[in-house]
Design a protein around this motif. Structure first.
Motif, short mmCIF file in Angstrom:
data_model
loop_
_atom_site.label_atom_id
_atom_site.label_comp_id
_atom_site.label_asym_id
_atom_site.label_seq_id
_atom_site.Cartn_x
_atom_site.Cartn_y
_atom_site.Cartn_z
N LYS A 256 0.83 -1.19 0.00
CA LYS A 256 0.00 0.00 0.00
C LYS A 256 0.88 1.25 0.00
CE LYS A 256 -3.02 -2.59 3.17
NZ LYS A 256 -4.13 -2.93 2.29
N GLN A 257 0.25 2.39 -0.20
CA GLN A 257 0.95 3.67 -0.12
C GLN A 257 1.12 4.05 1.35
OE1 GLN A 257 2.16 5.62 -2.76
NE2 GLN A 257 3.14 6.78 -1.13
N THR B 185 -0.97 1.89 7.62
CA THR B 185 0.13 2.56 6.91
C THR B 185 0.65 3.80 7.65
OG1 THR B 185 -1.49 3.79 5.56
CG2 THR B 185 -0.60 1.73 4.65
N ASN C 231 4.53 -4.15 3.86
CA ASN C 231 4.79 -2.71 3.82
C ASN C 231 5.87 -2.27 4.80
OD1 ASN C 231 2.57 -1.57 1.91
ND2 ASN C 231 1.50 -3.04 3.21
#
Length: 347
Positions: free
Chosen positions: A174-175, A246, A273
């Motif tokens: 993911k960002q 995140t 991540n």
């Protein structure tokens, strides 16, 4: 080659499987045609080799309704296979009783693959389900997402080795956002008793406040906020879940002992991540902590939690290497090769 892919469980039981299902369907479509039975607008897959066979998203209010939904999906599988005669049928989720219904027909036995999620725990803890599982465990194929589940099926449930196949859980990158929290623990499987005791300790000793640690936890029963320990409850959409994950340095997974032989999607999200994982001392996290000892830790008492949080980043180079290895071992390239092997696909 033609493959039918379907979740036999009702939609509210498989919401957390959307990402892994989408990844596996797209990887299967690299080398075969894939028909997918799913509720209207359940998937947003655009692939010329994938055909979505949409059905109604039936709601239910009791156990009878639950099994009625499972039965309707099962009958849809049988009906569709009579028309197409698929090479393989992949049950991405299943109820042990409904699985018996699919596997009783002789022609299905060598073609059916069941992906195991939390159903292994339910079988292990339920004598009645074990009896039903014995009816088909040696007749069909079993897909597991991690090696420790493979060993459990062999040694504890006596499934033949040649009937079990490893397909790694796909990464879910993911960002990333700037880190707001030192740690978040927002899984729906959190141990409520563990959280209650943590709240009580914070009220008495203000440990997180004293150590200047920002920790966000999710509970079904409790809420609390002293500016450092934040406990929230309720259900939130995937975008909110992603934003919490995140925005953290570490992910806490204080799972109960009932969570034994299943993969954790939250753990996969974190390690994909470069987010550290701290989990209960149960088989899932024991396995990962041995395989990736610098980025996944187990805790047996709450005081360990604070100590581990303070040490995150001390071995940065080794940690970076382990995150890299994890992503490689759960990459599309590796999983595609595994799927081709499982389905005996030849180039």
């Amino acid at each position: 080659m033609n493959v039918l892919y379907v979740n036999l469980l009702p939609d509210n039981h498989i919401f957390g499987h959307k990402n892994i299902d989408t990844n596996l369907i797209n990887l299967l479509a690299v080398f075969t045609k894939v028909d997918v039975i799913a509720s209207y607008n359940w998937y947003s897959i655009r692939n010329n080799n994938v055909k979505i066979l949409e059905i109604n998203n039936d709601q239910y209010t009791d156990k009878i309704g639950y099994y009625w939904v499972c039965l309707k999906k099962t009958l849809k599988v049988l009906e569709r296979d009579r028309k197409i005669k698929y090479d393989y049928i992949i049950l991405a989720s299943s109820d042990v009783y409904m699985a018996v219904l699919v596997t009783v027909f002789k022609t299905y036995k060598k073609r059916i693959f069941i992906i195991h999620h939390d159903n292994i725990d339910s079988i292990y803890l339920n004598k009645k389900k074990q009896l039903f599982f014995r009816l088909y465990k040696k007749k069909i194929h079993h897909i597991v997402l991690e090696k420790y589940i493979y060993y459990f099926l062999v040694h504890s449930l006596n499934v033949p080795v040649n009937k079990i196949h490893l397909v790694s859980h796909p990464c879910n990158q993911k960002q990333l956002n700037p880190a707001i929290y030192d740690c978040v623990g927002i899984s729906n499987s959190n141990d409520e008793n563990w959280i209650r005791q943590l709240i009580n300790e914070e009220k008495e000793y203000s440990t997180f406040k004293r150590e200047n640690l920002q920790v966000l936890l999710r509970s079904k029963l409790y809420t609390y906020d002293d500016g450092y320990l934040h406990v929230i409850n309720g259900v939130f959409p995937s975008q909110i879940y992603d934003s919490y994950i995140t925005s953290a340095k570490a992910l806490l997974l204080p799972f109960p002992l009932s969570f034994q032989y299943r993969a954790s999607g939250s753990l996969i999200d974190a390690l994909s991540n470069s987010i550290y994982v701290i989990g209960s001392d149960i088989p899932c996290f024991q396995y990962y902590s041995k395989r990736y000892p610098n980025i996944c830790k187990t805790i047996s008492k709450r005081s360990d939690f604070i100590m581990i949080l303070k040490k995150i980043g001390e071995n940065s180079e080794m940690e970076k290497e382990e995150f890299k290895v994890f992503r490689e071992e759960h990459s599309e390239k590796v999983i595609l090769k595994q799927l081709k092997t499982v389905l005996q696909y030849e180039e």
